[in-house]
Motif scaffolding. Sequence first.
Motif, PDB file in Angstrom:
ATOM      1  N   ASN A  37      82.675  12.404  49.366  1.00 54.04           N
ATOM      2  CA  ASN A  37      83.886  12.769  48.549  1.00 54.04           C
ATOM      3  C   ASN A  37      84.905  13.597  49.487  1.00 54.04           C
ATOM      4  N   ASN A  38      84.588  13.641  50.684  1.00 57.39           N
ATOM      5  CA  ASN A  38      85.131  14.416  51.827  1.00 57.39           C
ATOM      6  C   ASN A  38      85.516  15.879  51.444  1.00 57.39           C
ATOM      7  N   THR A  39      84.282  16.491  50.739  1.00 59.38           N
ATOM      8  CA  THR A  39      84.370  17.930  50.239  1.00 59.38           C
ATOM      9  C   THR A  39      83.568  18.679  51.188  1.00 59.38           C
ATOM     10  N   PRO A  40      83.766  19.524  51.928  1.00 66.23           N
ATOM     11  CA  PRO A  40      83.218  20.640  52.804  1.00 66.23           C
ATOM     12  C   PRO A  40      81.987  20.928  51.832  1.00 66.23           C
ATOM     13  N   ILE A  41      80.842  20.983  52.558  1.00 66.26           N
ATOM     14  CA  ILE A  41      79.650  21.553  51.632  1.00 66.26           C
ATOM     15  C   ILE A  41      78.911  22.612  52.343  1.00 66.26           C
ATOM     16  N   VAL A  42      78.789  23.804  51.756  1.00 66.12           N
ATOM     17  CA  VAL A  42      77.825  24.891  52.346  1.00 66.12           C
ATOM     18  C   VAL A  42      76.614  24.928  51.368  1.00 66.12           C
ATOM     19  N   SER A  43      75.400  24.629  51.863  1.00 65.93           N
ATOM     20  CA  SER A  43      74.190  24.617  51.346  1.00 65.93           C
ATOM     21  C   SER A  43      73.208  25.827  51.558  1.00 65.93           C
ATOM     22  N   GLY A  44      72.765  26.542  50.636  1.00 64.84           N
ATOM     23  CA  GLY A  44      71.573  27.541  50.646  1.00 64.84           C
ATOM     24  C   GLY A  44      70.554  27.040  50.161  1.00 64.84           C
TER      25      GLY A  44
ATOM     26  N   HIS B  16      89.464  33.982  45.600  1.00 62.29           N
ATOM     27  CA  HIS B  16      89.267  32.692  45.491  1.00 62.29           C
ATOM     28  C   HIS B  16      89.046  32.278  44.019  1.00 62.29           C
ATOM     29  N   THR B  17      89.155  30.771  43.825  1.00 66.74           N
ATOM     30  CA  THR B  17      89.122  30.397  42.473  1.00 66.74           C
ATOM     31  C   THR B  17      87.917  29.178  42.243  1.00 66.74           C
ATOM     32  N   ILE B  18      87.230  29.606  41.130  1.00 67.04           N
ATOM     33  CA  ILE B  18      86.035  28.767  40.990  1.00 67.04           C
ATOM     34  C   ILE B  18      86.534  27.637  40.131  1.00 67.04           C
ATOM     35  N   VAL B  19      86.518  26.362  40.547  1.00 63.21           N
ATOM     36  CA  VAL B  19      87.018  25.378  39.747  1.00 63.21           C
ATOM     37  C   VAL B  19      85.826  24.411  39.093  1.00 63.21           C
ATOM     38  N   LEU B  20      84.628  24.695  39.254  1.00 57.44           N
ATOM     39  CA  LEU B  20      83.458  23.815  38.924  1.00 57.44           C
ATOM     40  C   LEU B  20      82.254  24.764  38.951  1.00 57.44           C
ATOM     41  N   ARG B  21      81.564  24.675  38.007  1.00 58.43           N
ATOM     42  CA  ARG B  21      80.214  25.179  37.922  1.00 58.43           C
ATOM     43  C   ARG B  21      79.505  24.414  37.298  1.00 58.43           C
ATOM     44  N   CYS B  22      78.260  23.779  37.980  1.00 57.65           N
ATOM     45  CA  CYS B  22      77.620  23.017  37.416  1.00 57.65           C
ATOM     46  C   CYS B  22      75.847  22.758  38.228  1.00 57.65           C
ATOM     47  N   ASP B  23      75.064  22.256  37.703  1.00 57.90           N
ATOM     48  CA  ASP B  23      73.861  22.027  38.443  1.00 57.90           C
ATOM     49  C   ASP B  23      73.705  20.669  39.375  1.00 57.90           C
ATOM     50  N   ASP B  24      74.533  19.683  38.766  1.00 58.64           N
ATOM     51  CA  ASP B  24      74.521  18.459  39.383  1.00 58.64           C
ATOM     52  C   ASP B  24      76.020  17.913  39.110  1.00 58.64           C
ATOM     53  N   THR B  25      76.405  17.126  40.151  1.00 60.73           N
ATOM     54  CA  THR B  25      77.877  16.782  40.053  1.00 60.73           C
ATOM     55  C   THR B  25      78.102  15.164  40.253  1.00 60.73           C
ATOM     56  N   SER B  26      79.245  14.794  40.055  1.00 57.49           N
ATOM     57  CA  SER B  26      79.772  13.461  40.433  1.00 57.49           C
ATOM     58  C   SER B  26      80.869  13.791  41.580  1.00 57.49           C
ATOM     59  N   GLU B  27      81.238  12.375  42.167  1.00 56.08           N
ATOM     60  CA  GLU B  27      82.617  12.828  43.167  1.00 56.08           C
ATOM     61  C   GLU B  27      83.582  13.080  42.080  1.00 56.08           C
ATOM     62  N   ASN B  28      83.817  12.560  41.072  1.00 48.80           N
ATOM     63  CA  ASN B  28      84.957  13.048  40.299  1.00 48.80           C
ATOM     64  C   ASN B  28      85.177  14.580  39.877  1.00 48.80           C
ATOM     65  N   ASP B  29      84.158  15.131  39.825  1.00 48.73           N
ATOM     66  CA  ASP B  29      84.101  16.711  39.559  1.00 48.73           C
ATOM     67  C   ASP B  29      84.703  17.221  40.622  1.00 48.73           C
ATOM     68  N   LEU B  30      84.577  16.784  41.968  1.00 44.08           N
ATOM     69  CA  LEU B  30      84.968  17.765  42.936  1.00 44.08           C
ATOM     70  C   LEU B  30      86.634  17.438  43.171  1.00 44.08           C
ATOM     71  N   LYS B  31      87.254  16.641  42.597  1.00 41.63           N
ATOM     72  CA  LYS B  31      88.441  16.343  43.281  1.00 41.63           C
ATOM     73  C   LYS B  31      89.558  17.549  43.211  1.00 41.63           C
ATOM     74  N   ASN B  32      89.268  18.671  42.352  1.00 38.30           N
ATOM     75  CA  ASN B  32      90.136  19.771  42.377  1.00 38.30           C
ATOM     76  C   ASN B  32      89.497  20.867  43.636  1.00 38.30           C
ATOM     77  N   ALA B  33      88.474  20.479  44.167  1.00 37.53           N
ATOM     78  CA  ALA B  33      87.751  21.676  45.082  1.00 37.53           C
ATOM     79  C   ALA B  33      88.108  21.607  46.334  1.00 37.53           C
ATOM     80  N   ASP B  34      88.557  22.755  47.191  1.00 36.89           N
ATOM     81  CA  ASP B  34      88.823  22.670  48.717  1.00 36.89           C
ATOM     82  C   ASP B  34      87.216  22.609  49.193  1.00 36.89           C
ATOM     83  N   ILE B  35      86.208  23.352  48.547  1.00 35.01           N
ATOM     84  CA  ILE B  35      85.070  23.186  49.185  1.00 35.01           C
ATOM     85  C   ILE B  35      83.798  23.520  48.140  1.00 35.01           C
TER      86      ILE B  35
END
Length: 233
Positions: A63-70, A24-43
């Motif tokens: 943003n219609n981005t599937p989310i897994v939260s732990g 897999h590829t990591i396209v974003l690493r952050c503690d807080d996000t905006s919808e715009n940050d998620l545009k390249n993410a599958d999940i």
Amino acid sequence: MKIALLGYGKMGKTIEALAIKRGHTIVLRCDDTSENDLKNADIAIDFSIPEAAFNNISKCLNNNTPIVSGTTGWLDKYNDAVALCKDKDGAFIYASNFSLGVTIFFELNKTLAKMMSNLKEYTIDLEEIHHTQKLDAPSGTAITLAESIIDNHQKYTQWKLDSNAENTVSISAKRLDNVPGTHRIKYVSAVDTLEIKHTAHSREGFALGAIVAAEWLVDKTGVFTMKDVLNIR
């Protein structure tokens, strides 16, 4: 998959290493996000902090981005997250513990509580031990275990930390150096003790479970649990 990591602490870094090993590829690493940050993410995979978790989940669902939260410690807003997921026709998995072994442990705990329900001779003791950096106590896993006992045992109606109250599951929460996570449930009588226990050896078990859940969730719609991921009925 292209993964957004929301929360880039020790767990986030462990997830990153394992995800890359799995192709897999990591396209974003952050503690807080905006919808715009998620545009390249599958999940997105969220292991942030209680104060940020619901905001991260909401932004993903909007943003219609599937989310897994732990992330634990935010569950007063869990029903709001479920409602938003349904409203947006999104995809969401929350687990207090993503370890594949703990998912099985949850089922053992449920079954044992049912079996012990009519045995009045036994009292219950629930203990969790974690590293000193863990912010919440008791752990989300311990709360899940206690709530399952309450749902499946006739005697218990509530849980509390370090309590001797009647009809209460008492949870002991300890914080020690270098302990990834240990959970133990004991049923104690005058003549014997019955015990089940799960001991994590590293963070990798939690990280692997979260990645497996993310792989499973892509292209699905709805609110799910790890029981769905592992096809436990």
